[in-house]
Design an enzyme around this catalytic site. Structure first.
Site, short mmCIF file in Angstrom:
data_model
loop_
_atom_site.label_atom_id
_atom_site.label_comp_id
_atom_site.label_asym_id
_atom_site.label_seq_id
_atom_site.Cartn_x
_atom_site.Cartn_y
_atom_site.Cartn_z
N ASP A 100 -61.67 4.96 34.74
CA ASP A 100 -61.11 4.53 33.37
C ASP A 100 -59.85 3.95 33.26
OD1 ASP A 100 -61.16 4.71 30.83
OD2 ASP A 100 -61.30 6.73 30.30
N ASP A 296 -62.02 -1.80 28.94
CA ASP A 296 -62.10 -0.42 29.26
C ASP A 296 -63.33 0.01 30.09
OD1 ASP A 296 -61.71 2.45 29.15
OD2 ASP A 296 -62.52 2.37 27.21
#
Length: 635
Positions: A100, A296
């Protein structure tokens, strides 16, 4: 792996370009670390529906103040994220963590967690690690109510959250990693909610900008340079790679500036979006609102501001008048879906338009259909837009946009690079050093995509298979399955589909050869056979299957209990049989030629004999034309 492989001049080929590790002087512990990549197994009861993993950027309360190739497990196909293995503690306890770039903290569920879900691995037990230490309250962290321990609290836009205490322990990336284990700060979860509670992965590995980001910590310790790269596999393929440390980019890598002072998120300067070569009629500032355009990796799809999404949707619909608009797979969402495109991903570029993202410096990156579509799970040959409207004015680009794209986060020089390549083949390249390099992907429709199949390395083959075999006849493996409930019999039809998905092959290639049971334990022999149109299993497919089996990377859904792989075997294609099939045309031609030659000789002989009878009163002694033999086939 040999030290030669990890030497500081280490390189690997991707297509026709050479990607090299940064050649600036580095310490010994900055040598590249290579880990093989495998498809992680989702729960077969969880479909890749639109509502499964529409995760958005986290809303942090405050930002936390050489090279390593990481193992990536691909759950993007079903669960919307990629995971990597991280080992924590002494002795090490392993965890599957979501990769992430939108998070700045790494966390795993703790043994004393008050509300944590059932995940892939057991919870972290601080009491079992001889090197674990809680992080004591200090001016650089947020403290608990008793002001004794440092705590963290992360909340995400889709209403999931994670909170707990911060601790420090030894972290590493497994035995295959040559990166020296390091002490690092991470979160020990006490409470998790929403998708974080129900997801299969154990937690998150934070790659964002911040003091306790795993990247920042390794950079501060001097064990990696200030850069990392991610490469996600394509639709229906999976696989991927993560490189911690700097690489020398390919000459045609496209870059955009990234401002580290704007936010802890990785932003790019997106200026325009073109659909089928035509720019969307938008004010360029629309992509610069709030956080700007953010990458992201922990988000599955992409999200555009309202006006930009409406223009994008209309342009796509206008470009595909031959496809029928249909309802999406989930009635809770008004997905934009189309039928009639066919199941072959390679053919999608003939049905759907190409999309270009243009940066402020004028450079642009191509988005092929797999970069903005996902499969409709209920209608064969149908696809839905994987780009949605964002309630927030920011532009958010998730994993779907960078499928089959090497993305380099050059934090040192404040830029992010993009390069289209075959990430699945890149993952195999990292798995087997002797394998040929992957080729670049098609960048424009009409170009041929030439992919190179890896060679089966001797260290992954059983003794009866020699390196360089052309094809494999079939693969068998024996497995014991222990059901959690003795009254429930495994659904082997569903299990066949699950194994096929795990091994990245078609369901029809998986066969149950033998089955016996004793109580809640089942003993099964499986066979993996070539596809209907193939004479054997190709090296690429066989290598992928062998690595999955050898390294025990099939992980059953909970309802199937647990399994143990007892043995596996590869049956090589018979070389003489393979030679015959490869040269059948030549052999047939030889036979035809021989027959024609024989007929011709008989005809000439008959003609000569007839002429002799015309000039002589006696008949010649009958001669038999010897039958020509085919020469033995060379083995």
């Amino acid at each position: 792996m040999s030290s030669l492989l990890f030497c500081f001049f280490f390189f690997f080929f991707v297509g026709n370009n050479l990607i090299t590790v940064n050649s600036s002087p580095v310490k010994n512990d900055q040598r590249p670390l290579i880990l093989p990549l495998h498809l992680s197994s989702p729960d077969s009861t969880v479909h890749r529906q639109a509502d499964d993993r529409r995760r958005h950027l986290q809303q942090s309360k405050r930002p936390e103040k050489p090279n390593a190739h990481m193992r990536l497990y691909d759950d993007l196909l079903s669960n919307g994220y990629y995971t990597t293995r991280l080992f924590i503690g002494t002795p090490p306890q392993q965890f599957a963590l979501i990769v992430d770039t939108g998070s700045t903290v790494t966390y795993v569920p703790c043994s004393n967690c008050q509300r944590c879900g059932n995940h892939q691995d057991p919870r972290f037990q601080p009491e079992m690690s001889s090197t674990y230490q809680s992080l004591k309250c200090n001016p650089d962290c947020t403290c608990d109510s008793d002001r004794k321990l440092c705590i963290y609290d992360r909340r995400y836009a889709e209403m999931s959250s994670s909170s707990g205490v911060l601790g420090e322990d030894i972290v590493s990336f497994g035995n295959e990693s040559e990166l020296v284990p390091q002490r690092a700060v991470f979160g020990c979860e006490n409470v998790e909610t929403g998708d974080l509670y129900t997801q299969r992965a154990d937690g998150i590995i934070g790659l964002g900008r911040g003091q306790i980001s795993i990247v920042d910590q390794l950079v501060d310790k001097g064990v990696i340079s200030n850069s990392f790269s991610l490469c996600y596999g394509g639709m229906d393929v999976g696989g991927g790679a993560m490189v911690l440390g700097a690489i020398t980019p390919p000459p045609d890598m496209v870059f955009s500036s990234s401002d580290p002072n704007r936010s802890p998120y990785y932003n790019i300067e997106l200026k325009e979006i073109h659909v089928a070569g035509t720019p969307l009629k938008l004010n360029p500032k629309i992509f610069d609102e709030r956080h700007g355009t953010v990458l992201d990796s922990g988000t599955t799809y992409a999200y555009l501001p309202r006006q930009a999404f409406a223009a994008f949707k209309d342009a796509i619909i206008k470009a595909i008048p031959s496809l029928k608009r249909i309802h999406g797979p989930d009635p809770n969402y008004e997905d934009i879906c189309f039928s009639g495109a066919g199941r072959d991903v390679i053919e999608l570029s003939k049905k759907f338009p190409e999309v270009d993202m243009v940066f402020s410096n004028g450079q642009k990156i191509l988005l092929s259909p797999e970069n903005y579509l996902f499969r409709h799970i209920k209608v064969s040959g149908a696809y839905c837009l994987g780009i949605f409207e964002n309630a927030d004015p920011s532009t958010l680009l998730g994993g779907i946009v960078v499928r089959n794209t090497l993305v380099t986060y050059d934090r040192e020089d404040g830029k992010i690079g993009f390069w289209k390549t075959n990430c699945s083949e890149l993952s195999r390249r990292l798995q087997v050093p002797s394998a040929p390099a992957p080729s670049p992907l098609v960048t424009r429709s009409g170009h041929t995509n030439v992919e190179t199949s890896p060679t089966l390395s001797p260290d992954v083959l059983p003794s009866n298979v020699l390196p360089g075999e052309f094809q494999i006849r079939f693969i068998t493996f024996d497995m014991s399955i222990s059901m959690n409930n003795s009254d429930v019999r495994p659904n082997f039809t569903e299990l066949v589909a699950f194994i096929a998905h795990e091994l990245e092959i078609h369901d029809s290639q998986v066969h149950l050869l033998n089955l016996s049971s004793k109580g809640s334990n089942y003993f099964v022999k499986w066979g993996i056979f070539p596809a209907d149109s193939a004479n054997g299993i190709s090296n690429t497919t066989a290598l992928n299957i062998i690595l999955h089996l050898r390294e025990h990377h099939m992980q059953f859904p909970e309802k199937f209990g647990s399994y143990q792989l007892l043995r596996w075997n590869v049956e090589p294609q018979n070389k003489q049989q393979t030679w015959w099939r490869q040269h059948i045309v030549a052999v047939a031609f030889g036979i035809v030629f021989t027959v024609l030659l024989t007929v011709s000789i008989i005809g000439v002989w008959s003609f000569w004999r007839k002429r002799q009878e015309e000039f002589k009163s006696y008949k010649p002694v009958g001669a038999v034309v010897p039958e020509q033999e085919l020469q033995p086939l060379e083995s």
